[in-house]
Design an enzyme around this catalytic site. Sequence first.
Site, PDB file in Angstrom:
ATOM      1  N   ARG A  73     -10.222  32.594 -21.232  1.00 48.12           N
ATOM      2  CA  ARG A  73      -9.950  33.929 -21.792  1.00 48.12           C
ATOM      3  C   ARG A  73      -8.454  34.170 -21.963  1.00 48.12           C
ATOM      4  O   ARG A  73      -8.038  34.909 -22.849  1.00 48.12           O
ATOM      5  CB  ARG A  73     -10.533  35.012 -20.896  1.00 48.12           C
ATOM      6  N   ARG A 141     -18.389  21.726 -20.086  1.00 49.44           N
ATOM      7  CA  ARG A 141     -17.996  22.632 -19.001  1.00 49.44           C
ATOM      8  C   ARG A 141     -18.350  22.035 -17.630  1.00 49.44           C
ATOM      9  O   ARG A 141     -17.858  22.509 -16.615  1.00 49.44           O
ATOM     10  CB  ARG A 141     -18.690  23.984 -19.164  1.00 49.44           C
ATOM     11  N   HIS A 172     -23.878  27.975 -12.285  1.00 48.87           N
ATOM     12  CA  HIS A 172     -24.784  29.116 -12.326  1.00 48.87           C
ATOM     13  C   HIS A 172     -25.931  28.778 -11.373  1.00 48.87           C
ATOM     14  O   HIS A 172     -26.829  28.020 -11.737  1.00 48.87           O
ATOM     15  CB  HIS A 172     -25.309  29.357 -13.726  1.00 48.87           C
ATOM     16  N   HIS A 184     -27.745  33.071 -23.233  1.00 51.79           N
ATOM     17  CA  HIS A 184     -27.146  34.191 -23.953  1.00 51.79           C
ATOM     18  C   HIS A 184     -28.110  34.724 -25.015  1.00 51.79           C
ATOM     19  O   HIS A 184     -28.023  35.889 -25.408  1.00 51.79           O
ATOM     20  CB  HIS A 184     -25.848  33.764 -24.639  1.00 51.79           C
ATOM     21  N   ASP A 253     -25.426  36.852 -13.399  1.00 53.03           N
ATOM     22  CA  ASP A 253     -24.770  36.612 -14.675  1.00 53.03           C
ATOM     23  C   ASP A 253     -24.904  37.921 -15.470  1.00 53.03           C
ATOM     24  O   ASP A 253     -25.515  38.891 -15.019  1.00 53.03           O
ATOM     25  CB  ASP A 253     -25.421  35.427 -15.395  1.00 53.03           C
TER      26      ASP A 253
END
Length: 350
Positions: A73, A141, A172, A184, A253
């Site tokens: 980010r 990732r 996760h 998502h 999450d």
Amino acid sequence: MTGVSAAIYGLSGTTLSAGERAFFREARPWGFILFKRNVKDSEQITVLTQELREAIGRDAPILIDQEGGRVQRMGPPHWRKYPPAQAYLEAVGGNVEAAARLVELGHRLMAADLKAVGVNVDCAPVLDTPVDGAHDIIGDRAFAREPGAVARLGKAAAQGLMAGGVLPVIKHIPGHGRAMSDSHHELPEVKLDLVSLDAWDFAPFKALNDLPAAMTAHVVFKAADAERPATTSHDTLEIIRERLGFDGLLMTDDLSMKALKGPMQERARRALTAGCDVVLHCNGDLHEMRAVAEGAADLSGRSAERAAAALACATAEPEPFDAAAAAAELAAVLKGRFEARAGPAVGEAP
């Protein structure tokens, strides 16, 4: 922690609106989370983190997803470019211990970047272990394609963050690496038996079960609960607590992800009732946040104790560190996957 809500919220932009300020003052969240939409430069984000804490009159944790690679980010031109997790092991030809040193250095540098602007929680490292054919939402990732290496490198990442006074959040839990879809957008299901899951998907989380915080997977594990994702399943969360031995702060999450169904108020209530300690809502939609607040209870009991223990990591003073030497070492080995100084990444316009 009396009077603190078991919730973490995002916000809509680079400044705190009057409506958000009033809502946060009333809702009393445990913390906040920032995304790229909230980040402009060092000065702006420093002011923003100060204002968020002032809005609730408390030194609240402020989270961000700063993994490197696709999930960074805070990036160029104001901060260094960091590699995706898998790049560390690739750079040293699969030598796990050599990679562990690089991972720890990289995450120690990330911690310095975050701490300097008032961010003290990093939603990293990813401890998911991908399998062939899985959706690439995890992909690079992941530190490795084998759970032992994932655990070792994940531990190095957590150590680097904590040495810099930043709380790591492993994710996760209990594992997203086998999911065939992106949570998502839809709800993944995993049909493997618990013994096989224990040997692969669960293994890195079990190995690092002494870390202070974790984020749940919006994934249905059929062997534990035929219908509900881990986030809202009492049976799956019980496996996390008992079989994996994780007794740290357990946050959801993002509640606004499409893997979850139903009104936001019910999503929050179901997650907390199932056994999560804190709920997370990320998109900055004030209407949705108000609904989450209606479903979020006060942070109390064992959950408050876990939150306090986790917060101790986020408020710790960083250990002494030679950032320039670490950056030079990483740049020499990672060769273009990491930028030793802030500025446009190689190949990008300034």
